[in-house]
Write a protein that holds these residues in place. Structure first.
Motif, PDB file in Angstrom:
ATOM      1  N   TYR A  70      -1.681  -2.072  12.356  1.00 51.88           N
ATOM      2  CA  TYR A  70      -0.319  -2.551  12.628  1.00 51.88           C
ATOM      3  C   TYR A  70       0.624  -2.264  11.456  1.00 51.88           C
ATOM      4  N   ARG A  71       0.294  -2.740  10.275  1.00 49.52           N
ATOM      5  CA  ARG A  71       1.200  -2.540   9.135  1.00 49.52           C
ATOM      6  C   ARG A  71       0.370  -2.403   7.875  1.00 49.52           C
ATOM      7  N   ILE A  72       0.787  -1.499   7.011  1.00 47.34           N
ATOM      8  CA  ILE A  72       0.164  -1.306   5.713  1.00 47.34           C
ATOM      9  C   ILE A  72       1.261  -1.351   4.664  1.00 47.34           C
ATOM     10  N   ALA A  73       0.940  -1.929   3.525  1.00 50.59           N
ATOM     11  CA  ALA A  73       1.902  -2.006   2.432  1.00 50.59           C
ATOM     12  C   ALA A  73       1.151  -1.836   1.114  1.00 50.59           C
ATOM     13  N   VAL A  74       1.667  -0.969   0.264  1.00 47.81           N
ATOM     14  CA  VAL A  74       1.104  -0.762  -1.068  1.00 47.81           C
ATOM     15  C   VAL A  74       2.241  -0.888  -2.067  1.00 47.81           C
ATOM     16  N   HIS A  75       2.012  -1.677  -3.098  1.00 46.31           N
ATOM     17  CA  HIS A  75       3.038  -1.875  -4.122  1.00 46.31           C
ATOM     18  C   HIS A  75       3.437  -0.522  -4.707  1.00 46.31           C
ATOM     19  N   PRO A  76       4.732  -0.312  -4.970  1.00 41.54           N
ATOM     20  CA  PRO A  76       5.195   0.976  -5.502  1.00 41.54           C
ATOM     21  C   PRO A  76       4.453   1.431  -6.768  1.00 41.54           C
ATOM     22  N   ASP A  77       4.009   0.523  -7.591  1.00 42.50           N
ATOM     23  CA  ASP A  77       3.285   0.895  -8.813  1.00 42.50           C
ATOM     24  C   ASP A  77       1.920   1.506  -8.528  1.00 42.50           C
ATOM     25  N   TYR A  78       1.417   1.312  -7.308  1.00 43.53           N
ATOM     26  CA  TYR A  78       0.075   1.784  -6.963  1.00 43.53           C
ATOM     27  C   TYR A  78       0.068   2.816  -5.842  1.00 43.53           C
ATOM     28  N   GLN A  79       1.237   3.237  -5.389  1.00 40.85           N
ATOM     29  CA  GLN A  79       1.293   4.226  -4.313  1.00 40.85           C
ATOM     30  C   GLN A  79       0.801   5.576  -4.799  1.00 40.85           C
ATOM     31  N   ARG A  80       0.278   6.346  -3.865  1.00 46.12           N
ATOM     32  CA  ARG A  80      -0.245   7.693  -4.102  1.00 46.12           C
ATOM     33  C   ARG A  80      -1.441   7.700  -5.056  1.00 46.12           C
ATOM     34  N   GLN A  81      -2.221   6.615  -4.985  1.00 48.47           N
ATOM     35  CA  GLN A  81      -3.434   6.520  -5.802  1.00 48.47           C
ATOM     36  C   GLN A  81      -4.672   6.260  -4.946  1.00 48.47           C
ATOM     37  N   GLY A  82      -4.529   6.386  -3.641  1.00 54.30           N
ATOM     38  CA  GLY A  82      -5.668   6.231  -2.739  1.00 54.30           C
ATOM     39  C   GLY A  82      -5.859   4.833  -2.172  1.00 54.30           C
ATOM     40  N   LEU A  83      -5.002   3.888  -2.542  1.00 57.15           N
ATOM     41  CA  LEU A  83      -5.153   2.526  -2.021  1.00 57.15           C
ATOM     42  C   LEU A  83      -4.965   2.465  -0.517  1.00 57.15           C
TER      43      LEU A  83
END
Length: 140
Positions: A70-83
């Protein structure tokens, strides 16, 4: 990084994460669905923690024996790191353990920017759920 089920103590950091990442409209819709999913099946709400800090989360649901991201959210400090990928893969495992017949991605206007992430994990456009009939966690 530790991906695990949502715990009640995660509520404040998760809502702060959602406020940071989502637009106001998307936040309001997500919080309603988040509350419903927690009351129905909290095992399909996962968080990614780094050093005991919530860095990401994903909400899934099962509707008519189909699993939905439904929804995914990753903090901007951790985006594009595989989370995001780890969250998706962890939820996929939960869906498979529940023997869902198909796994779909909710493709509303708020998820459009990240559909390429799902595609990079092998999902195709026919796995995207675009419908006027809303999922039960959204419709109530």
């Amino acid at each position: 990084m530790n991906v695990r089920s949502f715990q009640l103590s995660d509520y404040r950091p998760v809502t702060e994460l959602l406020e940071t990442v989502l637009s106001e409209e998307c936040y309001e819709l997500t919080m309603e669905a988040f509350a419903r999913q927690l009351s129905w099946d909290s095992e399909l709400v996962l968080v990614a923690a780094i050093d005991d800090e919530i860095a990401g989360m994903i909400i899934g649901t099962i509707d008519n024996n189909k699993g939905y991201y439904y929804r995914i959210a990753v903090h901007p400090d951790y985006q594009r790191q595989g989370l995001g990928k780890r969250l998706i893969e962890s939820l996929r495992t939960r869906f498979e353990q529940r023997n869902v017949t198909k796994i779909m991605i909710t493709a509303d206007e708020h998820n459009e920017p990240i559909l390429s992430l799902y595609e990079s994990l092998g999902y195709a456009t026919n796995d995207f759920f675009r419908s006027f009939q809303k999922l039960s966690i959204v419709a109530g």
